[in-house]
Design a protein around this motif. Structure first.
Motif, PDB file in Angstrom:
ATOM      1  N   GLY A  17       1.462  -1.353   0.171  1.00 54.73           N
ATOM      2  CA  GLY A  17      -0.057   0.375  -0.021  1.00 54.73           C
ATOM      3  C   GLY A  17       0.803   0.839  -0.054  1.00 54.73           C
ATOM      4  O   GLY A  17       0.461   2.293  -0.577  1.00 54.73           O
ATOM      5  N   ALA A  18       1.896   1.810   0.992  1.00 54.50           N
ATOM      6  CA  ALA A  18       2.743   2.634   0.819  1.00 54.50           C
ATOM      7  C   ALA A  18       3.690   2.690  -0.431  1.00 54.50           C
ATOM      8  O   ALA A  18       3.657   3.585  -0.963  1.00 54.50           O
ATOM      9  N   ALA A  19       3.770   1.804  -1.071  1.00 50.19           N
ATOM     10  CA  ALA A  19       4.257   1.604  -2.665  1.00 50.19           C
ATOM     11  C   ALA A  19       3.945   2.426  -3.724  1.00 50.19           C
ATOM     12  O   ALA A  19       4.143   3.334  -3.972  1.00 50.19           O
ATOM     13  N   VAL A  20       2.188   1.553  -3.683  1.00 51.90           N
ATOM     14  CA  VAL A  20       0.973   2.074  -4.609  1.00 51.90           C
ATOM     15  C   VAL A  20       1.322   4.117  -4.381  1.00 51.90           C
ATOM     16  O   VAL A  20       0.904   4.777  -5.151  1.00 51.90           O
ATOM     17  N   PHE A  21       1.058   4.449  -2.591  1.00 53.30           N
ATOM     18  CA  PHE A  21       0.810   5.942  -2.840  1.00 53.30           C
ATOM     19  C   PHE A  21       1.867   5.941  -2.826  1.00 53.30           C
ATOM     20  O   PHE A  21       2.026   7.289  -3.581  1.00 53.30           O
ATOM     21  N   ILE A  22       3.283   5.604  -3.184  1.00 50.29           N
ATOM     22  CA  ILE A  22       4.806   6.199  -3.711  1.00 50.29           C
ATOM     23  C   ILE A  22       4.288   7.035  -4.759  1.00 50.29           C
ATOM     24  O   ILE A  22       4.877   7.688  -5.588  1.00 50.29           O
ATOM     25  N   PHE A  23       4.462   4.913  -5.442  1.00 50.00           N
ATOM     26  CA  PHE A  23       4.431   5.786  -6.967  1.00 50.00           C
ATOM     27  C   PHE A  23       3.241   6.349  -7.334  1.00 50.00           C
ATOM     28  O   PHE A  23       3.543   7.342  -8.558  1.00 50.00           O
ATOM     29  N   ILE A  24       1.901   6.899  -7.035  1.00 48.42           N
ATOM     30  CA  ILE A  24       0.686   7.696  -7.560  1.00 48.42           C
ATOM     31  C   ILE A  24       1.481   9.168  -7.171  1.00 48.42           C
ATOM     32  O   ILE A  24       1.345  10.004  -7.698  1.00 48.42           O
ATOM     33  N   LEU A  25       1.965   9.634  -6.561  1.00 44.65           N
ATOM     34  CA  LEU A  25       2.857  10.644  -6.212  1.00 44.65           C
ATOM     35  C   LEU A  25       4.258  11.111  -6.530  1.00 44.65           C
ATOM     36  O   LEU A  25       3.832  12.048  -7.357  1.00 44.65           O
ATOM     37  N   LEU A  26       4.735   9.935  -7.040  1.00 42.35           N
ATOM     38  CA  LEU A  26       5.886  10.354  -7.527  1.00 42.35           C
ATOM     39  C   LEU A  26       4.734  10.404  -9.600  1.00 42.35           C
ATOM     40  O   LEU A  26       5.723  11.447  -9.993  1.00 42.35           O
ATOM     41  N   ALA A  27       4.531   9.875 -10.347  1.00 44.76           N
ATOM     42  CA  ALA A  27       3.993   9.856 -11.588  1.00 44.76           C
ATOM     43  C   ALA A  27       2.597  11.354 -11.505  1.00 44.76           C
ATOM     44  O   ALA A  27       3.527  11.573 -11.776  1.00 44.76           O
ATOM     45  N   GLY A  28       2.603  11.842 -10.292  1.00 46.96           N
ATOM     46  CA  GLY A  28       2.166  12.693 -10.297  1.00 46.96           C
ATOM     47  C   GLY A  28       3.372  14.107  -9.924  1.00 46.96           C
ATOM     48  O   GLY A  28       3.151  15.078 -11.201  1.00 46.96           O
ATOM     49  N   PHE A  61       4.792  14.562 -14.161  1.00 47.36           N
ATOM     50  CA  PHE A  61       2.947  14.559 -14.487  1.00 47.36           C
ATOM     51  C   PHE A  61       3.967  16.946 -14.262  1.00 47.36           C
ATOM     52  O   PHE A  61       3.469  16.972 -15.377  1.00 47.36           O
ATOM     53  N   ASP A  62       3.609  16.847 -13.439  1.00 43.80           N
ATOM     54  CA  ASP A  62       3.889  18.507 -12.806  1.00 43.80           C
ATOM     55  C   ASP A  62       5.428  18.903 -13.474  1.00 43.80           C
ATOM     56  O   ASP A  62       5.437  19.774 -13.723  1.00 43.80           O
ATOM     57  N   ALA A  63       6.407  18.296 -13.473  1.00 40.36           N
ATOM     58  CA  ALA A  63       7.700  18.418 -14.034  1.00 40.36           C
ATOM     59  C   ALA A  63       7.669  18.941 -15.699  1.00 40.36           C
ATOM     60  O   ALA A  63       8.234  19.279 -16.212  1.00 40.36           O
TER      61      ALA A  63
END
Length: 134
Positions: free
Chosen positions: A94-105, A108-110
């Motif tokens: 769950g933490a890995a999925v959470f970090i992956f979603i934030l990393l994808a965001g 995207f922002d960059a």
């Protein structure tokens, strides 16, 4: 009834006495000279220049919002780290999925330029140069 609240009464009286002493001492010991220099705003020994109303770029607020988002992420990760033994592999996934979603965001922002402070220079293409020469 006053005897029950003697500590509060003493505290209030001591506060009022201290306030009266500070105001009285400031009026007795304070300077009495008036002039143009007394009315100038002063900060760290440097006279102010310009207006205090400075316009910030919208990028500043965007980066501030991104900071808050990733600060909250750190809060969630701290809570996960405290309970890592209790949540086991499910919590790790769950933490890995959470970090992956934030990393994808963040990626995207960059790519959208949200983290670029300076606007990119327009490339002067040959097509634009040909149109400008006419």
């Amino acid at each position: 009834m006053i005897a029950q609240y003697w500590a509060v009464t003493v505290f209030v009286l001591a506060t009022l006495a201290l306030l009266a002493f500070m105001v009285g001492a400031a009026s007795v010991l304070g300077g009495r000279a008036w002039g143009h220099e007394k009315n100038i705003p002063f900060e760290s020994g440097i006279l102010g220049a310009g207006s205090a109303h400075v316009r910030f770029s919208a990028k500043f607020y965007l980066v501030a919002m991104l900071f808050v988002i990733f600060d909250i992420e750190a809060l969630y990760m701290f809570a996960w780290a405290v309970s890592v033994r209790e949540v086991g592999w499910t919590g790790l996934i769950g933490a890995a999925v959470f970090i992956f979603i934030l990393l994808a965001g963040l990626v995207f922002d960059a790519r959208m330029g949200a983290l670029d402070w300076v606007p990119k220079k327009r490339e002067h293409t040959a097509e634009q140069a040909r149109h400008e020469s006419f």
